[in-house]
Design an enzyme around this catalytic site. Sequence first.
Site, short mmCIF file in Angstrom:
data_model
loop_
_atom_site.label_atom_id
_atom_site.label_comp_id
_atom_site.label_asym_id
_atom_site.label_seq_id
_atom_site.Cartn_x
_atom_site.Cartn_y
_atom_site.Cartn_z
N GLU A 1 -9.63 -2.04 5.50
CA GLU A 1 -10.26 -1.78 6.79
C GLU A 1 -11.47 -2.68 6.99
O GLU A 1 -11.96 -3.30 6.04
CB GLU A 1 -10.67 -0.30 6.84
CG GLU A 1 -9.51 0.69 6.66
CD GLU A 1 -8.62 0.83 7.91
OE1 GLU A 1 -8.54 -0.11 8.73
OE2 GLU A 1 -8.00 1.90 8.05
N ASN B 1 -7.24 -3.09 14.43
CA ASN B 1 -8.65 -3.37 14.08
C ASN B 1 -8.76 -4.56 13.12
O ASN B 1 -9.82 -4.81 12.57
CB ASN B 1 -9.30 -2.13 13.46
CG ASN B 1 -8.64 -1.70 12.15
OD1 ASN B 1 -7.70 -2.35 11.67
ND2 ASN B 1 -9.12 -0.61 11.56
N ASP C 1 0.82 -1.21 0.00
CA ASP C 1 0.00 0.00 0.00
C ASP C 1 0.86 1.26 0.00
O ASP C 1 2.08 1.21 0.18
CB ASP C 1 -0.95 0.00 1.21
CG ASP C 1 -0.27 -0.42 2.51
OD1 ASP C 1 0.98 -0.38 2.58
OD2 ASP C 1 -0.98 -0.80 3.46
N HIS D 1 -7.08 -4.93 10.27
CA HIS D 1 -6.85 -4.67 8.85
C HIS D 1 -5.58 -5.37 8.35
O HIS D 1 -4.66 -5.64 9.12
CB HIS D 1 -6.85 -3.16 8.53
CG HIS D 1 -5.64 -2.40 8.96
ND1 HIS D 1 -5.67 -1.04 9.20
CD2 HIS D 1 -4.37 -2.78 9.21
CE1 HIS D 1 -4.47 -0.63 9.55
NE2 HIS D 1 -3.65 -1.67 9.56
P1 PGA Z 1 2.44 -1.77 12.69
O1 PGA Z 1 1.32 -1.73 11.56
O2 PGA Z 1 3.44 -2.79 12.24
O3 PGA Z 1 3.02 -0.37 12.70
O4 PGA Z 1 1.76 -2.16 13.96
C1 PGA Z 1 0.77 -2.91 11.08
C2 PGA Z 1 -0.43 -2.61 10.22
O5 PGA Z 1 -1.14 -1.64 10.52
O6 PGA Z 1 -0.68 -3.37 9.27
#
Ligand code: PGA
Length: 231
Positions: free
Chosen positions: A137, A130, A64, A132
Amino acid sequence: MTIHIEVLKDLDLLYAKGLAIIEAKLEQGATTFGLATGGTMLPLYEKIRASSIDFSSCVSFNLDEYVGLPATHSESYRTFMRMNLFDAKPFAKSELPDGLAADVEAEAIAYEEKLQNAHLNFQLLGIGENGHIGFNEPGTPFDSTTHVVELTQSTRQANARFFNSIDEVPTHAITMGISSILRADTILLIAVGEKKRRPLEALLKGDQTTEVPVTALQDHKNIIILTDLDI
Ligand code: PGA
């Protein structure tokens, strides 16, 4: 569901294992790697940088990219990848969605086409608090392909730590869809820290629901999970 899970409390061992899995994939002939950003990946990229791994004949695709951040912005995912991996370990070609494209919807379609033509041998994945994956999302259909998303408040809040304030966190991103991720031959999911307990529990023990996107992985044939959480 074929999930291979390893619980490693010692994070140095956990990330060493992550490196070993990637090295093994390379030895088995993998050439196309899906990559991820986020704090979880920093120690892994540090280990990769210090290793003798050679990606120079491989291609990478990132999950992304934010919409609207200049590629040179310190928090763009292109910059993150350059600083943490590509400068030290270049690939023959590294693809990221172009978050500055004049037509981001068309860019998402073009990115999906490139992905489908390349076919991912491997996908590195984190999870959001959450649930995702990428920036898919809660509520995203499991058959989604690369698309433009509006980020939830909780995701923007979680990422605000990288910016001066939440107002600076972009509101939109281009992300591989859930089906784009599921097409990868092997998925390595890394989940570290208590904040990841709920989504990981949902993947391992919960019912499949679009409300927790990571539960889509229950349909995948070859998932490896590295975590420090007993679930
Ligand atoms: P993080 O993000 O490694 O900074 O916890 C993971 C994500 O949001 O996919």
